[in-house]
Enzyme design. Sequence first.
Site, PDB file in Angstrom:
ATOM      1  CE  LYS A  81       3.519  -1.037   4.882  1.00 32.35           C
ATOM      2  NZ  LYS A  81       2.710  -1.838   3.941  1.00 32.35           N
ATOM      3  CG  ASP A 117       0.337  -0.846   1.061  1.00 30.58           C
ATOM      4  OD1 ASP A 117       1.242  -0.833   0.208  1.00 30.58           O
ATOM      5  OD2 ASP A 117       0.559  -0.866   2.279  1.00 30.58           O
TER       6      ASP A 117
END
Length: 300
Positions: A81, A117
């Site tokens: 990520k 997220d």
Amino acid sequence: MNVRQEARQGTVIDGTTRVAGVIGDPVAHTLSPPMHNAAFASQGLGWVYVPFRVAPEHLGEAVRAVRALNLAGLNVTIPHKVAVLEYLDELDESARLIGAVNTIVNKGGRLIGYNTDGAGFLRSLRSDAGTEPRGRSLLLVGAGGAARAIGVQLVLEGASRVDVANRTYEKAKDLAQHLTQGAGGKSRAYALDELTPQVLRGYDVIVHTTSWGMAPQADVPPLISSDALSPDTLVCDIVYTPRETTLLRAAKAQGCRVLEGLGMLVHQAALAYELWTGQRAPVDVMYSVLETKLAERETD
Ligand code: ATR
């Protein structure tokens, strides 16, 4: 049979099929492929979603392949990520402030990085818990990647304060400083043992963001003393296995409203779906796939 009905019968792959997927390592247990494929099929879209196990040394090649193979986009998961940022052409504001990307969109060969997220958590907060974060005071428990994504998004969307408590105080301090100086919010740091009943009662919303309480180590006392909670506080856990963690059970026993972690998982995926397809995601379909898959796992 029209395309939509045909798609419901099973995925039809032909010369026009669009491909999205997830890169990570490992990816064998990801729930994203069944969730996205069911969503595409339910809308009659000729799209498929594929898991790609990519080792760290192949990350650059994998991202370049998005252009070469004209993939619609990718989700990015552990351990890529943060490392993926250097291979992208552009970052949206949340992804830049979070410093991590979980979704890549291929816009005609330009690779744009997003982080859904935090926004996924906020959507769940609004739609599943009916709580608007603007003007609220929130406490994040944990200071890792998930806390950073949620914290930045809360600040961007107008939370009045987003404080951070963590086992390692230094990391809480770093995140609080980032939320203040980087994102322009109000934040302070706590060590976990500073969370007295009086401190805990000062928050509208408490969000537990660590893996503490996740199966198979589910039967653990919560990181915060849950008998100190005010019934006016909404208590959220991003852990979704089990759906009712020991924290949520204890919070319910205090009369608090609670928000389970499944909603964040669904909504971060729904936002990625919307970025790729430009269409509203079938959130109910995604929820029901996850519920079924998680129930299957519990009986394994
Ligand atoms: P993620 O990306 O899922 O947030 P991470 O970046 O590794 O994962 O962050 C893990 C978080 O869980 C951290 O806040 C970590 O606390 P430390 O900074 O003190 O390590 C927290 N955490 C993990 N295990 C924990 C435990 N047993 N007790 C308390 N906090 C824990």
